[in-house]
Design a protein around this motif. Structure first.
Motif, PDB file in Angstrom:
ATOM      1  N   VAL A   1       0.835  -1.201   0.000  1.00 44.97           N
ATOM      2  CA  VAL A   1       0.000   0.000   0.000  1.00 44.97           C
ATOM      3  C   VAL A   1       0.874   1.258   0.000  1.00 44.97           C
ATOM      4  O   VAL A   1       0.639   2.211  -0.754  1.00 44.97           O
ATOM      5  CB  VAL A   1      -0.956   0.001   1.206  1.00 44.97           C
ATOM      6  CG1 VAL A   1      -1.670   1.353   1.315  1.00 44.97           C
ATOM      7  CG2 VAL A   1      -1.968  -1.120   1.068  1.00 44.97           C
TER       8      VAL A   1
ATOM      9  N   TRP B   1       2.530   1.692  -3.506  1.00 45.13           N
ATOM     10  CA  TRP B   1       1.630   2.198  -4.519  1.00 45.13           C
ATOM     11  C   TRP B   1       1.181   3.638  -4.216  1.00 45.13           C
ATOM     12  O   TRP B   1       0.973   4.444  -5.133  1.00 45.13           O
ATOM     13  CB  TRP B   1       0.414   1.289  -4.650  1.00 45.13           C
ATOM     14  CG  TRP B   1       0.693   0.084  -5.490  1.00 45.13           C
ATOM     15  CD1 TRP B   1       0.912  -1.192  -5.073  1.00 45.13           C
ATOM     16  CD2 TRP B   1       0.809   0.059  -6.907  1.00 45.13           C
ATOM     17  NE1 TRP B   1       1.155  -2.022  -6.126  1.00 45.13           N
ATOM     18  CE2 TRP B   1       1.093  -1.284  -7.274  1.00 45.13           C
ATOM     19  CE3 TRP B   1       0.710   1.029  -7.904  1.00 45.13           C
ATOM     20  CZ2 TRP B   1       1.278  -1.663  -8.599  1.00 45.13           C
ATOM     21  CZ3 TRP B   1       0.885   0.654  -9.227  1.00 45.13           C
ATOM     22  CH2 TRP B   1       1.172  -0.676  -9.562  1.00 45.13           C
ATOM     23  N   THR B   2       1.051   3.971  -2.945  1.00 40.69           N
ATOM     24  CA  THR B   2       0.717   5.346  -2.581  1.00 40.69           C
ATOM     25  C   THR B   2       1.823   6.297  -3.009  1.00 40.69           C
ATOM     26  O   THR B   2       1.568   7.385  -3.552  1.00 40.69           O
ATOM     27  CB  THR B   2       0.495   5.459  -1.061  1.00 40.69           C
ATOM     28  OG1 THR B   2      -0.553   4.567  -0.677  1.00 40.69           O
ATOM     29  CG2 THR B   2       0.132   6.890  -0.685  1.00 40.69           C
TER      30      THR B   2
END
Length: 288
Positions: free
Chosen positions: A29, A32-33
């Motif tokens: 996460v 990808w952030t």
């Protein structure tokens, strides 16, 4: 294949194509952030530039997006108008002189401070770096008062000197970083073998600082070529640069020709950066 040969092959594959380490959901996460944030920042910076370039091909005589048609008519008007061409050449002339002055002052200033460390060197560095810290409007007003007193408002050489003050910090930073990686014993060895300070600087130090000097000179040129605040104060009516002409047209003649002028600025700046990187890459390949 023997066991030893097989082990060597496996070891080579591991070195050339290492397996990805296992990551948990939180790491994915976060990764990808970060990618999304970087993409948004990149789009925020690049999309306005692309819009300016696209707008320069508009077929109508007013700014509109999306385009109502594609045409090169505004490029014909720009390159066929002596006022725009003279402004572009004036910007190039001022930028070249400003880059030369900034490069000489910044390079020798960085070299002198690197070879004479102390409180005086720190104060000199802060003083030469201050044009980046001081607001540009304050610098512009200061230049105007000085030039008005000396009756130099509108003189292109004086304008180039003003822009060189803006370029010195970039040359200073670039060359200072390179000097920190340069072994001073090379200069000491040259001096021990009988070389004079001038010979040591010309044959030992400066050749190893070529990339840093070129990068600083490039930044100094770009700043002088497209800066618009200082020129509004010190240009008068005699020295109209591309940035000054662009500003006046924004106020009185809002047409896609402005986008053409902006595209010229973008092409010059980006082209210089690409040429510099190409020269740097070729030089590194020759050394290797």
């Amino acid at each position: 294949m023997t066991a030893t040969a097989r082990d060597r092959v496996i070891e080579r594959k591991i070195r050339t194509r290492p397996d990805k380490l296992p990551t948990g959901p939180l790491e994915r996460v976060l990764r990808w952030t970060l990618r999304v944030v970087v993409a948004l920042v990149f789009a925020f910076l690049v999309i306005p530039i692309l819009i300016v370039v696209i707008e320069s091909f508009n077929s109508v005589d007013y700014l509109t997006f999306p385009l109502e048609g594609w045409s090169l008519v505004h490029y014909e008007r720009f390159f066929g108008d002596p006022a725009w061409i003279d402004a572009t050449l004036q910007s190039a002339k001022i930028a070249v002189l400003a880059a030369v002055i900034a490069t000489v002052v910044g390079t020798f200033g960085a070299w002198g401070m690197a070879r004479t460390p102390g409180r005086g060197a720190g104060f000199a560095f802060a003083l030469m770096y201050s044009p980046i810290v001081v607001p540009i409007i304050v610098l512009a007003m200061g230049f105007y008062f000085v030039f008005a007193e000396l009756r130099l408002v509108g003189d292109w050489v004086a304008i180039a000197v003003a822009y060189s003050v803006m370029g010195v910090p970039y040359v200073l930073t670039s060359v200072s970083s390179a000097l920190q990686q340069l072994d001073p014993e090379l200069e000491n060895a040259a001096r021990t073998l009988g070389a004079r300070m001038r010979q040591t600087l010309a044959r030992i130090t400066l050749p190893q600082l070529t990339s840093a000097i070129s990068a600083g000179a490039l930044f100094a040129f770009v700043i002088a070529f497209d800066e618009a605040v200082i020129i509004l104060f010190v240009a008068g009516s005699d020295s109209v640069t591309l940035a000054r002409r662009l500003w006046d047209s924004v106020r009185y003649d809002l047409t896609p020709t402005l986008a053409v002028a902006g595209t010229v600025l973008i092409v010059v700046c980006v082209g210089l950066f690409l040429i510099t990187e190409l020269i740097k890459t070729l030089r590194e390949r020759r050394r290797s």
